[in-house]
Design a protein around this motif. Structure first.
Motif, short mmCIF file in Angstrom:
data_model
loop_
_atom_site.label_atom_id
_atom_site.label_comp_id
_atom_site.label_asym_id
_atom_site.label_seq_id
_atom_site.Cartn_x
_atom_site.Cartn_y
_atom_site.Cartn_z
N GLY A 17 0.82 -1.20 0.00
CA GLY A 17 0.00 0.00 0.00
C GLY A 17 0.86 1.25 0.00
N ILE A 18 0.47 2.22 -0.81
CA ILE A 18 1.19 3.49 -0.90
C ILE A 18 0.18 4.63 -0.74
CG2 ILE A 18 2.52 5.00 -2.41
CD1 ILE A 18 3.58 2.51 -3.81
N VAL A 19 0.50 5.57 0.13
CA VAL A 19 -0.32 6.76 0.28
C VAL A 19 0.21 7.80 -0.70
CG1 VAL A 19 -1.12 8.56 1.85
CG2 VAL A 19 -0.72 6.24 2.72
N TYR A 28 -1.30 -2.42 -4.20
CA TYR A 28 -0.82 -3.22 -5.31
C TYR A 28 -0.91 -4.69 -4.96
CZ TYR A 28 0.91 1.06 -7.32
OH TYR A 28 0.98 2.33 -7.85
N MET A 29 -1.44 -5.44 -5.92
CA MET A 29 -1.52 -6.89 -5.81
C MET A 29 -0.59 -7.47 -6.86
SD MET A 29 -5.58 -6.84 -5.30
CE MET A 29 -5.72 -5.12 -5.76
N GLN A 30 -0.68 -8.74 -7.07
CA GLN A 30 0.24 -9.39 -8.00
C GLN A 30 0.18 -8.80 -9.41
OE1 GLN A 30 -0.05 -13.62 -7.95
NE2 GLN A 30 1.47 -13.91 -9.52
N ASN A 31 -1.01 -8.56 -9.95
CA ASN A 31 -1.12 -8.13 -11.35
C ASN A 31 -1.79 -6.78 -11.56
OD1 ASN A 31 0.07 -10.50 -12.37
ND2 ASN A 31 -1.85 -11.59 -12.05
N HIS A 32 -2.26 -6.15 -10.52
CA HIS A 32 -2.92 -4.85 -10.68
C HIS A 32 -2.98 -4.13 -9.35
CE1 HIS A 32 -6.23 -7.37 -9.32
NE2 HIS A 32 -6.91 -6.28 -9.05
#
Length: 156
Positions: A17-19, A28-32
């Motif tokens: 996770g990015i703020v 962000y997950m593996q593909n999106h």
């Protein structure tokens, strides 16, 4: 526990996770990735994906996917499937920081109305749906923390 033994009983899922500068959170997950604008929004006119909305949508879609997949594997697919959820948030004024309200805000109850058509008898179809829920990841995970009422409406 050796690696292969661990992998037989567990699967690790990873997220990042990015703020962002504008306050949005991107996960962000593996593909999106998915964005959320806030944890919770009380302005009904705003079209935002909040953390609470994504959580509730994930639970509802997970239940629908789980039941439909289970029934299809059994050779009894459901048709015309739809669900409606009502989520009760306790102590929203505490969340908003209103003075004098100190209770912990939380989701206390979720009521889901599940509508579908099945070729099975009504009681058997409902029992098979309940069996499917025993293998449903999100439902089983939160069942101990949140009261979930699932009401079945079978079309004949």
């Amino acid at each position: 526990m050796e690696s292969h033994e661990y992998e037989m009983h567990h699967q690790d899922l990873r997220y990042r996770g990015i703020v962002r500068q504008d306050g949005r959170v991107q996960v962000y997950m593996q593909n999106h990735c998915i964005d959320s604008s806030k944890e919770m929004e009380f302005d009904s006119k705003k079209d935002t994906d909040t953390s609470v909305n994504l959580f509730c949508a994930g639970l509802l879609s997970g239940i629908l996917h789980g039941i439909c997949s289970f029934m299809k594997k059994e050779g009894n697919p459901l048709e015309d499937v739809e669900a409606k959820a009502r989520v009760v948030l306790d102590h929203p004024l505490s969340y908003l920081g209103v003075k004098g309200y100190e209770e912990t805000p939380r989701i206390s109850k979720i009521t889901i109305d599940l509508y579908f058509y099945s070729f099975l008898e009504e009681e058997e179809a409902i029992e098979r749906c309940r069996e499917a829920l025993k293998k449903n990841i999100l439902y089983q995970t939160i069942l101990q923390a949140i009261e979930i009422e699932l009401r079945y409406h079978v079309s004949l």
